[in-house]
Design a protein around this motif. Structure first.
Motif, mmCIF file in Angstrom:
data_model
loop_
_atom_site.group_PDB
_atom_site.id
_atom_site.type_symbol
_atom_site.label_atom_id
_atom_site.label_comp_id
_atom_site.label_asym_id
_atom_site.label_seq_id
_atom_site.Cartn_x
_atom_site.Cartn_y
_atom_site.Cartn_z
ATOM 1 N N ARG A 194 31.698 46.278 41.117
ATOM 2 C CA ARG A 194 33.150 46.458 41.117
ATOM 3 C C ARG A 194 33.550 47.798 41.735
ATOM 4 O O ARG A 194 34.547 47.892 42.453
ATOM 5 C CB ARG A 194 33.682 46.328 39.694
ATOM 6 C CG ARG A 194 33.639 44.907 39.148
ATOM 7 C CD ARG A 194 34.431 44.783 37.863
ATOM 8 N NE ARG A 194 33.780 45.495 36.770
ATOM 9 C CZ ARG A 194 32.935 44.938 35.904
ATOM 10 N NH1 ARG A 194 32.629 43.644 36.013
ATOM 11 N NH2 ARG A 194 32.393 45.648 34.930
ATOM 12 N N TYR A 231 38.670 36.930 39.555
ATOM 13 C CA TYR A 231 39.540 36.121 40.399
ATOM 14 C C TYR A 231 38.964 34.717 40.590
ATOM 15 O O TYR A 231 37.756 34.565 40.805
ATOM 16 C CB TYR A 231 39.723 36.799 41.759
ATOM 17 C CG TYR A 231 40.282 38.189 41.645
ATOM 18 C CD1 TYR A 231 41.643 38.396 41.456
ATOM 19 C CD2 TYR A 231 39.446 39.304 41.707
ATOM 20 C CE1 TYR A 231 42.169 39.676 41.330
ATOM 21 C CE2 TYR A 231 39.951 40.593 41.585
ATOM 22 C CZ TYR A 231 41.313 40.772 41.394
ATOM 23 O OH TYR A 231 41.816 42.041 41.259
ATOM 24 N N CYS A 266 37.126 46.929 42.895
ATOM 25 C CA CYS A 266 37.696 45.807 42.162
ATOM 26 C C CYS A 266 38.266 46.277 40.821
ATOM 27 O O CYS A 266 37.763 47.232 40.225
ATOM 28 C CB CYS A 266 36.627 44.744 41.876
ATOM 29 S SG CYS A 266 35.761 44.173 43.348
ATOM 30 N N ASP A 267 39.271 45.579 40.369
ATOM 31 C CA ASP A 267 39.811 45.844 39.046
ATOM 32 C C ASP A 267 38.753 45.521 37.995
ATOM 33 O O ASP A 267 38.135 44.458 38.036
ATOM 34 C CB ASP A 267 41.059 44.982 38.819
ATOM 35 C CG ASP A 267 41.729 45.300 37.505
ATOM 36 O OD1 ASP A 267 42.574 46.200 37.479
ATOM 37 O OD2 ASP A 267 41.378 44.642 36.500
ATOM 38 N N LYS A 303 43.360 41.281 45.751
ATOM 39 C CA LYS A 303 43.556 41.058 44.312
ATOM 40 C C LYS A 303 44.006 39.622 44.034
ATOM 41 O O LYS A 303 44.947 39.364 43.290
ATOM 42 C CB LYS A 303 44.565 42.050 43.730
ATOM 43 C CG LYS A 303 44.133 43.508 43.844
ATOM 44 C CD LYS A 303 45.111 44.417 43.154
ATOM 45 C CE LYS A 303 44.703 45.884 43.338
ATOM 46 N NZ LYS A 303 43.382 46.171 42.738
ATOM 47 N N VAL A 308 32.831 39.515 39.856
ATOM 48 C CA VAL A 308 34.194 39.674 40.356
ATOM 49 C C VAL A 308 34.994 38.381 40.287
ATOM 50 O O VAL A 308 36.218 38.410 40.112
ATOM 51 C CB VAL A 308 34.166 40.184 41.814
ATOM 52 C CG1 VAL A 308 35.569 40.302 42.398
ATOM 53 C CG2 VAL A 308 33.441 41.521 41.886
ATOM 54 N N CYS A 319 38.809 41.568 46.426
ATOM 55 C CA CYS A 319 39.259 42.737 45.663
ATOM 56 C C CYS A 319 40.394 43.474 46.366
ATOM 57 O O CYS A 319 41.284 44.029 45.710
ATOM 58 C CB CYS A 319 38.089 43.674 45.413
ATOM 59 S SG CYS A 319 36.836 42.952 44.330
#
Length: 268
Positions: free
Chosen positions: A30, A41, A35-36, A221, A257, A218
């Motif tokens: 991440r 996702y 990435c959050d 999003k 992710v 990412c």
């Protein structure tokens, strides 16, 4: 008995250590792709240009990882009568034609395996052409022929279709007649949100293909349908070897992710 117990414990410890050594550091994944940390996702895997001999390797990965996918097949690769006719017209040795027919039957078998495994199958047309550059009659003939050849393998009441190169989809504002031809034949077009760009030889090293997917997911999003390839458009039987060989290596990092979803999550 004591020695056997020690050996068993050592073996178990080795297995546990090996598994830990192969585990993916999701925090590092991440961080690498920015990435959050709290979001996964939705993503659906799709594969174009098959079926190919190595599609079975993809099926093994999907089964092991319990991942649903959609395969868009090139109809000419499983049009066995036409393959036999063409081989004879080219006056090949009879052994060559027998081999080509054997391989065609293998590809048909692979389509049945895809269907039996519960994955979706759609048409990638009869040939892999830029259909905006094909005259209307020939274009419609290819679409129609693909439906005839692939009809035993379709998995939806309204058969799915993906235009080669996305030609007719990305330029649909300028060339609306291409999608209209598909609709007239009863097809439903399925595009993609992300591409792995696994067809590009420059990406066929290291984990560049994995990076292509996760960096875009990412960055945007958001999830969606991602395009991979199990086949090679100009080859009847050999597949996209780098993808079919390394898909298993990419899945654990992708799971850090994304959450793999069926096609119905995106296309109702």
């Amino acid at each position: 008995m004591k020695q056997q117990l020690i050996t068993a414990l050592f073996t178990l410890g080795l297995v546990i250590w090996t598994g830990a050594a192969q585990a993916v550091d999701c925090a590092a994944v991440r961080e690498r792709f920015q990435c959050d940390a709290s979001t996964k996702y939705p993503l659906h895997l799709s594969f174009d240009d098959g079926p190919a001999q190595q599609t079975t390797d993809v099926l093994k990965v999907l089964k092991k990882e319990k991942i649903p996918a959609t395969f868009f097949a090139i109809a000419r690769k499983v049009d066995c009568p036409e393959i036999a006719k063409r081989c004879q017209a080219e006056q090949h040795d009879s052994n060559v034609c027998i081999q080509r027919m054997t391989e065609c039957k293998q590809r048909r078998k692979i389509l049945r395996q895809i269907k039996q495994a519960g994955h979706m199958i759609g048409s990638h047309s009869y040939a892999h052409l830029h259909y905006s550059q094909v005259d209307a009659a020939a274009r419609r003939a290819d679409f129609k022929r693909s439906r005839q050849v692939l009809s035993p393998y379709f998995t939806t009441k309204i058969p799915l279709f993906r235009l080669p190169y996305g030609d007719g989809w990305f330029n649909r504002a300028e060339r609306p007649e291409i999608l209209k031809d598909l609709q007239a034949l009863g097809f439903r077009h399925i595009a993609w949100a992300f591409s792995a760009f696994d067809w590009n030889k420059d990406n066929q090293r290291g984990d560049k293909i994995l990076a292509n997917v996760l960096s875009e997911v990412c960055k945007r999003k958001q999830g969606g349908i991602v395009l991979f390839h199990d086949g090679v458009e100009e080859q009847l039987h050999e597949g996209r070897l780098f993808t079919t060989t390394h898909l298993q290596d990419w899945v654990p990092s992708m799971r850090c992710v994304v959450d793999f979803k069926p096609l119905s999550f995106f296309e109702h």
